[in-house]
Design a protein around this motif. Structure first.
Motif, PDB file in Angstrom:
ATOM      1  N   THR A   1       0.881  -1.183   0.000  1.00  0.00           N
ATOM      2  CA  THR A   1       0.000   0.000   0.000  1.00  0.00           C
ATOM      3  C   THR A   1       0.910   1.221   0.000  1.00  0.00           C
ATOM      4  OG1 THR A   1       0.102   0.169   2.399  1.00  0.00           O
ATOM      5  CG2 THR A   1      -1.716  -1.135   1.491  1.00  0.00           C
ATOM      6  N   GLN A   2       0.301   2.374   0.033  1.00  0.00           N
ATOM      7  CA  GLN A   2       1.054   3.584   0.340  1.00  0.00           C
ATOM      8  C   GLN A   2       1.597   3.419   1.753  1.00  0.00           C
ATOM      9  OE1 GLN A   2       2.047   6.079  -1.198  1.00  0.00           O
ATOM     10  NE2 GLN A   2       0.486   7.145  -2.415  1.00  0.00           N
ATOM     11  N   VAL A   3       2.753   3.948   2.035  1.00  0.00           N
ATOM     12  CA  VAL A   3       3.257   3.817   3.400  1.00  0.00           C
ATOM     13  C   VAL A   3       3.542   5.200   3.998  1.00  0.00           C
ATOM     14  CG1 VAL A   3       4.301   1.608   2.804  1.00  0.00           C
ATOM     15  CG2 VAL A   3       5.730   3.659   2.889  1.00  0.00           C
ATOM     16  N   VAL A   4       3.664   5.201   5.302  1.00  0.00           N
ATOM     17  CA  VAL A   4       4.021   6.429   6.010  1.00  0.00           C
ATOM     18  C   VAL A   4       5.543   6.457   6.142  1.00  0.00           C
ATOM     19  CG1 VAL A   4       3.663   7.776   8.092  1.00  0.00           C
ATOM     20  CG2 VAL A   4       1.860   6.264   7.292  1.00  0.00           C
TER      21      VAL A   4
ATOM     22  N   ALA B   1      -4.536   1.685  12.710  1.00  0.00           N
ATOM     23  CA  ALA B   1      -5.425   1.100  11.696  1.00  0.00           C
ATOM     24  C   ALA B   1      -5.435   1.996  10.472  1.00  0.00           C
ATOM     25  CB  ALA B   1      -6.857   0.978  12.253  1.00  0.00           C
ATOM     26  N   GLY B   2      -5.386   1.465   9.217  1.00  0.00           N
ATOM     27  CA  GLY B   2      -5.026   0.120   8.933  1.00  0.00           C
ATOM     28  C   GLY B   2      -3.518  -0.019   8.820  1.00  0.00           C
ATOM     29  N   ALA B   3      -3.126  -1.227   9.060  1.00  0.00           N
ATOM     30  CA  ALA B   3      -1.699  -1.498   9.140  1.00  0.00           C
ATOM     31  C   ALA B   3      -1.003  -1.424   7.780  1.00  0.00           C
ATOM     32  CB  ALA B   3      -1.496  -2.878   9.743  1.00  0.00           C
TER      33      ALA B   3
ATOM     34  N   SER C   1       1.184  -1.748   4.806  1.00  0.00           N
ATOM     35  CA  SER C   1       2.451  -2.427   4.566  1.00  0.00           C
ATOM     36  C   SER C   1       3.315  -2.518   5.814  1.00  0.00           C
ATOM     37  CB  SER C   1       3.234  -1.696   3.482  1.00  0.00           C
ATOM     38  OG  SER C   1       2.426  -1.508   2.351  1.00  0.00           O
ATOM     39  N   GLY C   2       2.819  -1.970   6.921  1.00  0.00           N
ATOM     40  CA  GLY C   2       3.526  -2.143   8.182  1.00  0.00           C
ATOM     41  C   GLY C   2       4.663  -1.181   8.436  1.00  0.00           C
ATOM     42  N   SER C   3       4.746  -0.134   7.651  1.00  0.00           N
ATOM     43  CA  SER C   3       5.812   0.840   7.890  1.00  0.00           C
ATOM     44  C   SER C   3       5.618   1.513   9.242  1.00  0.00           C
ATOM     45  CB  SER C   3       5.828   1.892   6.780  1.00  0.00           C
ATOM     46  OG  SER C   3       6.610   2.991   7.156  1.00  0.00           O
TER      47      SER C   3
ATOM     48  N   GLU D   1      -6.128  -4.508  10.448  1.00  0.00           N
ATOM     49  CA  GLU D   1      -6.110  -4.465   8.983  1.00  0.00           C
ATOM     50  C   GLU D   1      -7.239  -5.354   8.490  1.00  0.00           C
ATOM     51  OE1 GLU D   1      -4.267  -2.864   6.365  1.00  0.00           O
ATOM     52  OE2 GLU D   1      -5.910  -3.901   5.341  1.00  0.00           O
ATOM     53  N   PHE D   2      -8.060  -4.829   7.569  1.00  0.00           N
ATOM     54  CA  PHE D   2      -9.200  -5.646   7.139  1.00  0.00           C
ATOM     55  C   PHE D   2      -8.934  -6.393   5.842  1.00  0.00           C
ATOM     56  CE2 PHE D   2     -12.132  -2.332   4.779  1.00  0.00           C
ATOM     57  CZ  PHE D   2     -11.099  -2.046   3.902  1.00  0.00           C
ATOM     58  N   HIS D   3      -7.892  -6.060   5.143  1.00  0.00           N
ATOM     59  CA  HIS D   3      -7.560  -6.732   3.897  1.00  0.00           C
ATOM     60  C   HIS D   3      -6.855  -8.037   4.239  1.00  0.00           C
ATOM     61  CE1 HIS D   3      -5.433  -7.474   0.127  1.00  0.00           C
ATOM     62  NE2 HIS D   3      -6.305  -6.695  -0.465  1.00  0.00           N
TER      63      HIS D   3
ATOM     64  N   ARG E   1      -9.670  -7.093  10.917  1.00  0.00           N
ATOM     65  CA  ARG E   1     -10.885  -6.439  11.364  1.00  0.00           C
ATOM     66  C   ARG E   1     -11.211  -5.232  10.502  1.00  0.00           C
ATOM     67  NH1 ARG E   1     -12.211  -5.248  16.722  1.00  0.00           N
ATOM     68  NH2 ARG E   1     -11.764  -7.427  17.065  1.00  0.00           N
ATOM     69  N   ASP E   2     -12.481  -5.029  10.273  1.00  0.00           N
ATOM     70  CA  ASP E   2     -12.925  -3.747   9.726  1.00  0.00           C
ATOM     71  C   ASP E   2     -13.255  -2.854  10.914  1.00  0.00           C
ATOM     72  OD1 ASP E   2     -14.317  -1.561   8.803  1.00  0.00           O
ATOM     73  OD2 ASP E   2     -15.350  -2.674   7.221  1.00  0.00           O
ATOM     74  N   VAL E   3     -12.386  -1.924  11.200  1.00  0.00           N
ATOM     75  CA  VAL E   3     -12.540  -1.145  12.435  1.00  0.00           C
ATOM     76  C   VAL E   3     -13.721  -0.185  12.368  1.00  0.00           C
ATOM     77  CG1 VAL E   3     -10.127  -1.322  13.113  1.00  0.00           C
ATOM     78  CG2 VAL E   3     -10.853   0.585  11.662  1.00  0.00           C
TER      79      VAL E   3
ATOM     80  N   LEU F   1      -4.743   6.668  12.849  1.00  0.00           N
ATOM     81  CA  LEU F   1      -5.675   6.154  11.842  1.00  0.00           C
ATOM     82  C   LEU F   1      -5.205   6.544  10.444  1.00  0.00           C
ATOM     83  CD1 LEU F   1      -9.124   6.985  13.528  1.00  0.00           C
ATOM     84  CD2 LEU F   1      -7.801   4.848  13.640  1.00  0.00           C
ATOM     85  N   ASP F   2      -4.813   5.548   9.663  1.00  0.00           N
ATOM     86  CA  ASP F   2      -4.451   5.761   8.260  1.00  0.00           C
ATOM     87  C   ASP F   2      -5.485   4.987   7.445  1.00  0.00           C
ATOM     88  OD1 ASP F   2      -3.300   6.138   5.826  1.00  0.00           O
ATOM     89  OD2 ASP F   2      -1.368   5.214   6.317  1.00  0.00           O
ATOM     90  N   LEU F   3      -6.690   5.540   7.381  1.00  0.00           N
ATOM     91  CA  LEU F   3      -7.846   4.900   6.757  1.00  0.00           C
ATOM     92  C   LEU F   3      -8.491   5.878   5.790  1.00  0.00           C
ATOM     93  CD1 LEU F   3      -9.685   3.836  10.036  1.00  0.00           C
ATOM     94  CD2 LEU F   3      -8.500   2.260   8.527  1.00  0.00           C
TER      95      LEU F   3
HETATM   96  C1  LIG Z   1      -2.556   3.532   3.364  1.00  0.00           C
HETATM   97  S1  LIG Z   1      -2.686   1.971   4.065  1.00  0.00           S
HETATM   98  C2  LIG Z   1      -1.812   2.128   5.584  1.00  0.00           C
HETATM   99  C3  LIG Z   1      -0.330   2.152   5.439  1.00  0.00           C
HETATM  100  C4  LIG Z   1       0.400   2.043   6.736  1.00  0.00           C
HETATM  101  N1  LIG Z   1       0.083   3.130   7.621  1.00  0.00           N
HETATM  102  C5  LIG Z   1       1.882   1.930   6.520  1.00  0.00           C
HETATM  103  O1  LIG Z   1       2.625   2.816   7.003  1.00  0.00           O
HETATM  104  O2  LIG Z   1       2.342   0.996   5.894  1.00  0.00           O
HETATM  105  C6  LIG Z   1      -4.354   1.848   4.562  1.00  0.00           C
HETATM  106  C7  LIG Z   1      -4.749   0.461   5.007  1.00  0.00           C
HETATM  107  O3  LIG Z   1      -5.958   0.529   5.730  1.00  0.00           O
HETATM  108  C8  LIG Z   1      -6.717  -0.626   5.455  1.00  0.00           C
HETATM  109  N2  LIG Z   1      -8.107  -0.303   5.803  1.00  0.00           N
HETATM  110  C9  LIG Z   1      -8.928   0.533   5.151  1.00  0.00           C
HETATM  111  N3  LIG Z   1     -10.126   0.599   5.780  1.00  0.00           N
HETATM  112  C10 LIG Z   1     -10.049  -0.224   6.852  1.00  0.00           C
HETATM  113  C11 LIG Z   1     -10.962  -0.584   7.893  1.00  0.00           C
HETATM  114  N4  LIG Z   1     -12.185  -0.087   7.930  1.00  0.00           N
HETATM  115  N5  LIG Z   1     -10.541  -1.454   8.846  1.00  0.00           N
HETATM  116  C12 LIG Z   1      -9.292  -1.957   8.800  1.00  0.00           C
HETATM  117  N6  LIG Z   1      -8.389  -1.638   7.857  1.00  0.00           N
HETATM  118  C13 LIG Z   1      -8.757  -0.795   6.878  1.00  0.00           C
HETATM  119  C14 LIG Z   1      -6.456  -0.881   3.989  1.00  0.00           C
HETATM  120  O4  LIG Z   1      -6.661  -2.228   3.672  1.00  0.00           O
HETATM  121  C15 LIG Z   1      -4.984  -0.473   3.840  1.00  0.00           C
HETATM  122  O5  LIG Z   1      -4.147  -1.570   3.961  1.00  0.00           O
END
Ligand SMILES: C[S@@+](CC[C@H](N)C(=O)[O-])C[C@H]1O[C@@H](n2cnc3c(N)ncnc32)[C@H](O)[C@@H]1O
Lengths: 588, 531
Positions: free
Chosen positions: B142-145, B168-170, B172-174, B212-214, B239-241, B260-262
């Motif tokens: 995904t995009q990362v921080v 949330a969401g995790a 790529s885990g950066s 992470e819901f994906h 989970r879908d938060v 929250l990165d959603l």
């Molecule tokens: C931009 S990415 C996060 C990148 C992360 N912060 C990093 O640094 O690698 C957004 C993530 O949020 C997840 N996501 C979106 N809506 C969600 C929800 N309602 N519940 C859980 N995860 C969700 C997406 O699947 C995606 O993987």
């Protein structure tokens, strides 16, 4: 972490004008907010942080005000009403005066009209002016924490009708900030201290180091909690080396990252050691019988080692975290985890009196015969010496996990003495308010300089052991050994603040000038060249190093001139690229 | 429980087997690799596991045990044997299909690994993993921080050793890795290692509560966190938060900080409440759709009830920010602020205008100054006159002739320019912003949710700390009033006067001239406020 305001804790009061007041909440005293009024410190003691209070009107015959917690709903009432008005636009211009009698609104059209027109006028109802009598009554009453007054003041101000809603809102905001007798109580932590120093107190003292830069410095130096999980594997714990001339802000920031800035929650938070603690200390001292047995109570991992210019370090800002270097509180984590030594103690410890003159030792019998006061002094001296010796020796042994610097001194001179003390792979983070010292430094690690160094090392360099190579003091062409630092780079970061309000979201219009602030980063590396031996005279762990040597040696089979050529070839491509871009620039 | 230490938290002095290490090839080019002394997957190299890079091949066994930071030479590896591996895999399939594959058996045993031989070129540096180098080398899902954002975010939301942080969401885990480092304060099983005043006290153990819901991303991250030895610090929930909130196994993470990165953080916010989602009194408050209070279970807050909770949302678009902020206001968050972080990397170089590099033929260097330009013009003029049979006038300037017979880009010429001419010292040292600048990452919204303070709480504290109020006519006791020094009081008074003057000015600027008395009234009123 900061949940309730503790007795004698430093706090920050933020006033409506956004000015900050930094003070200690001493029980049973009166806190003054200048023109806003005064209140009893006991009214905020052991209450939660981040609450907003309002000074109530003084009761008859009393000098000090009571306090009322302003709920968030009230704080946001203005904006929410504004938003609702924008969402349900009414055709007529109108002025709404706070329905609940506490707050007031001045709302006209929705956002679009505001932004388009500069000639919107508001309804006649806004043109009311106050009569003389009304003002007299208002003056006498001094009511409603200023809010009524603002509302009335604004309405009386006939010029309002010439303004658009846009500027009206601004106008109101300014007035509100000036008159509301509110304050928010905030914990004194590193972000707060940085903000306060930058905005109000003394930006130059902390080298204008903004939060965003401070945060970057800590990350790039990989500073984190790192106590070795068991004593046998102490090398898995972290020890960071620092130079901090910001009065202790950088030390505080790194300590915060390592979990050693605030006393553990259950420990007493008083500024001065309690009697019980003092007794405990004494017991510790008297229990030791031989000089070797003097407890220095120094931690061996998760530590910060600070190099300072003067005989004593300047860490005055640590007082806001209830720590004083000269009278360390035994329960404060910094007492065991912050090790300080001067450059003299690092470079020529034999010239340092404290280090080089151990206090005379007495036999247990002699000690018993001493007066208790004298014995106390004896122990204190011994402890001081033992502490210094232990810090100096362990620092000179090197193997630090990282280096963090914010200093007015030339970074080249700092690195010359600190690079040999770093373990392989250790990150280096150097902050400077201006870029010039850092560009000069980066230039000494440029690809072309390193390549030239490898191709034709300075006279006598190749004959040195690898430990000596690390210690090598540089020459005119190569002020630092350019092979010891990987990935030298410089960056800067800047936060831009925005205003987010219904229909009026935009970046803030003014900001602070001054130093931009830059960060140099790099990584200490171990060049693969010939053989690797114990790393210099600072190192003592011979056995361990010999092991490493052995590993490397097997790797080094077939080294010599061939190896050198290989490295050069790899660098050559970069040099070429570097030069070609330069050519393009020039020929344009 | 984690028996090994995460190299992110306790790198130790040397690279070890089964742990992540970063193979640094050159700037912005790093390869994360888990070192294995034994080739489990059997990739078919006779040297065992091998990292292949554009700077050569590096068998893992030449890396394991080396001190971090070591420069390592490439080994001679027969990369042709990779082909054999493919064959082998195919064979295995056929093996499953019941065909004979006994010939390959011998190749599977690590015994066959041969000694490594140093190659003639190429090297890497072996570095311990950090959130910084992991972020710049991790496999992007995904995009990362990135570091400039996450460092600032973690600083602002007070993520420190001992913090419980919700993420949330995790993705790529950066951010997960960076926050794990920030909140780590030991593991439950390894308590009390160090004998020191502070460590002997009970510490709060920090933890990352990641959501992470994906499905695939969740799986990948779980694996990664295990591989990196971080499972004791990071708890990942699929989970879908926005739908289902933040409790883990029905229990509260007791979060002190939240990131929250959603795409729609405002839908997650109602779950991040102290006392349950508010009743829907406001009909137009469509934002609170996300929660559903009809489940009938008593509300359990995912937040730590005893501390102010710090929150950051990360959204690329301003519309997201506006919705988020609006919902925050309705839910009682305070100190709402929004910022952008802009980072720039600076390039340092030597600008060598006017210096004859002796490189490409035909390119004439720009003169460094007017004198040089003049000299050249004279030279041209001289040549021209000579050509026309006249004697050159004035001083003859001889063109600086560099050995043009050799290729200026070959090794010898460059070496010569480096070593003999010391070109690294020539010219002027300059800096500029690197060509690629990230001008916008996302908007960062910060907010704080203070602790709930009830009337009973207040009553209890009041009983402990009696309120002290001075009566008019009381004697002033020196040092009784804290908060402002004499000097500060004076300063405040001065400021008040200034404000006053400014307000008057403001009034006079905007008020119609006829309203003079009105101005005075305003000034009067303002004075009443100054106690
Ligand atoms: C931009 S990415 C996060 C990148 C992360 N912060 C990093 O640094 O690698 C957004 C993530 O949020 C997840 N996501 C979106 N809506 C969600 C929800 N309602 N519940 C859980 N995860 C969700 C997406 O699947 C995606 O993987």
């Amino acid at each position: 972490m900061h949940s309730l305001v503790q007795p004698n804790e430093w706090v920050v009061l933020r006033l409506p004008s956004d000015t900050l007041k930094v003070l200690q909440i001493v029980p049973n005293t009166i806190v003054s907010l200048g023109k806003y009024g005064t209140f009893s410190s006991n009214l905020v003691l052991e209450r939660p942080y981040n609450l907003t209070y309002e000074l109530l009107d003084r009761e008859a015959g009393q000098k000090d005000s009571g306090l009322r917690i302003v709920p968030a709903s009230e704080l946001h009432a203005d904006t929410i009403a504004e938003e609702n008005a924008a969402a349900n636009p009414v055709n007529d211009d109108k002025v709404v005066i706070g329905g609940d009698g506490v707050e007031f609104e001045l709302v006209a059209e929705n956002g679009e009209v505001i932004m388009r027109s500069n000639r919107e006028t508001i309804d006649d109802s806004a043109r009311q002016t106050l009569t003389m009598e009304e003002i007299e009554t208002l003056k006498q009453e001094g009511t409603g924490a200023g809010k009524d007054l603002i509302a009335k003041l604004m309405l009386s101000h006939t010029a309002l009708d010439q303004k658009t809603t846009f500027s009206l809102a601004k106008y109101k905001l300014l007035k509100t900030k000036k008159y509301l007798r509110r304050f928010t109580i905030l914990p004194m932590d590193v972000p707060m201290l940085t903000y306060w120093m930058m905005e109000e107190k003394d930006a130059a003292k902390i080298f204008e180091m903004r939060d965003e830069m401070l945060a970057l410095v800590g990350c790039w130096a990989n500073v984190h909690y790192s106590v070795a999980p068991n004593p046998e594997a102490s090398e898995t714990g972290g020890r960071w080396l620092m130079v901090d001339e910001t009065g202790g802000l950088l030390v505080a920031a790194m300590a915060e990252r390592m979990g050693i800035l605030y006393p553990p929650q259950d420990a007493p938070r008083s500024l001065y050691p309690t009697e019980a603690q003092e007794k405990e200390e004494q017991a510790l001292q008297t229990s030791a019988h031989s000089p070797d047995g003097f407890r220095t109570s120094l931690a061996s991992t998760n530590t910060l080692t600070l190099l300072h210019n003067n005989a004593q370090p300047n860490l005055s800002l640590l007082k806001y975290f209830n720590f004083a270097v000269d009278t360390p509180n035994p329960t404060h984590p910094l007492t065991a985890h912050l090790h300080t030594l001067s450059w003299l103690q690092l470079i020529s410890p034999e010239l340092d009196t404290t280090y080089s003159t151990p206090p005379v030792s007495h036999t247990p019998e002699e000690l018993l015969a001493m007066k208790s006061g004298k014995r106390g002094t004896y122990y204190r001296k011994h402890r001081r010496w033992a502490r210094t010796k232990s810090i100096v020796d362990s620092t000179r042994n090197g193997s630090f996990s990282g280096l963090v610097v914010a200093s007015a001194m030339d970074p080249v001179s700092i690195l010359r003495h600190t690079i040999p003390l770093l373990a392989g792979g250790a990150p280096i983070s150097i902050y400077s308010p201006t870029i010039e010292p850092l560009t000069a430094l980066a230039d000494f690690y440029s690809t072309s300089r390193r390549t030239a160094f490898i191709q034709a090392p300075p006279a006598g360099f190749e004959e040195l052991s690898s430990g000596e190579k690390e210690q090598w003091q540089g020459d005119e062409d190569f002020p630092l050994n350019p092979t010891l630092v990987l990935g030298a780079s410089i960056q800067t970061s800047r936060v831009r603040n925005w205003q987010v309000l219904p229909g009026r979201t935009h970046p803030e219009m003014t900001g602070r000038g001054g130093a931009e602030g830059y960060l140099f980063t790099g990584i200490k590396v171990l060049p693969a060249e010939g053989k690797v031996e114990a790393r210099g005279k600072y190192r003592k762990k011979k056995a361990e190093n010999e092991d490493k040597t052995a590993t490397i040696k097997t790797e080094e089979n077939g080294a010599g001139p061939e190896a050198k050529k290989r490295r050069i070839d790899a660098d050559l491509a970069e040099v070429k690229a570097e030069r070609d871009t330069r050519m393009e620039d020039v020929s344009q | 429980m984690a028996s090994k230490l995460s190299p992110f938290l306790h790198a130790g002095p040397v690279a070890t087997d089964d742990n992540l290490s970063i193979i640094h090839l050159k700037r912005d080019l790093q390869t994360p690799t888990i070192l294995r002394s034994y080739d489990k997957d059997d990739e078919g190299y006779s040297e065992g596991k091998v990292v292949n890079t554009r700077f050569g091949s590096f068998p893992h066994k030449t890396l394991i045990g080396l001190p971090w930071g070591s420069q390592v030479r490439a080994s001679r590896v027969d990369t042709g044997s990779r082909g054999r591996r493919q064959e082998k895999k195919k064979k295995r399939k056929s093996d499953e299909a019941g065909l004979d594959a006994s010939k390959e058996e011998a190749g599977d045993t690590p015994k066959e690994e041969k000694e490594t031989v140093t190659a003639s070129s190429g090297f890497i540096h072996l570095l311990p993993p950090t959130p910084e180098n992991w972020t710049s080398s991790l496999p992007h899902r995904t995009q990362v921080v990135y570091t400039p954002d996450y460092s600032y975010i973690l600083h602002r939301i007070r993520a420190r050793p001992g913090t419980n942080i919700i993420e949330a969401g995790a993705g790529s885990g950066s951010f997960t890795h960076a926050s794990a480092r920030a909140v780590y304060s030991g593991l439950p099983s390894t308590e009390g290692g160090e004998l020191s005043v502070s460590a002997s006290k009970r510490r709060k153990l920090g933890k990352v509560w990641s959501f992470e819901f994906h499905e695939q991303r969740h799986e990948k991250l779980v694996k990664e966190i295990q591989d990196h030895g971080l499972e004791g610090v990071v708890q990942i929930t699929h989970r879908d938060v926005c739908e289902d909130g933040f409790l883990v196994n029905e229990e509260s993470p007791k979060a002190d900080a939240i990131f929250l990165d959603l795409p729609a953080p405002w839908l997650a916010l109602p779950h991040l409440s102290r006392s349950g989602p508010p009743a829907k009194e406001e009909k137009e408050d469509a934002e609170s759709n996300g929660m559903d209070s009809s489940k009938g279970k008593p509300f359990v807050s995912p937040l730590n009830p005893t501390v102010p909770v710090h929150l950051c949302t990360f959204s690329p678009c301003i519309e997201q920010v506006q919705r988020t902020v609006s919902v925050m206001r309705h839910l009682g968050w305070t100190d709402i602020s929004m910022v952008e972080v802009a980072q720039k990397r600076i390039e340092v170089r030597r600008e060598r205008v006017g210096i004859d590099n002796g490189q490409q033929r035909g390119i004439q260097a720009t003169p460094a100054n007017v004198d040089e330009a003049l000299a050249r013009l004279k030279e041209v003029e001289g040549n021209f006159q000579t050509f026309h049979g006249q004697e050159p006038t004035g001083e003859t300037t001889k063109p600086k002739k560099v050995k043009r017979e050799q290729n200026p880009n070959n090794r010898e010429t460059i070496m010569e320019s480096l070593v003999e001419r010391k070109v690294y010292k020539e010219g002027r040292l300059v800096h500029k912003t690197e060509p690629d600048v990230k001008t916008h990452t996302s908007y960062l919204v910060f907010a704080i949710l203070p602790v709930q303070w009830t009337a009973e709480d207040e009553e209890k504290v009041r009983a402990k700390w009696a309120i002290k109020v001075r009566k008019t006519g009381d004697q002033e006791v020196d040092g009784e009033v804290v908060g402002v020094s004499r000097r500060q009081q004076k300063k405040a008074a001065r400021q008040a006067m200034k404000d006053n003057a400014a307000a008057k000015k403001e009034a006079s600027l905007s008020a119609p001239p006829s309203e003079d008395e009105n101005k005075d009234l305003i000034a009067d009123l303002e004075k009443t406020l100054e106690v």
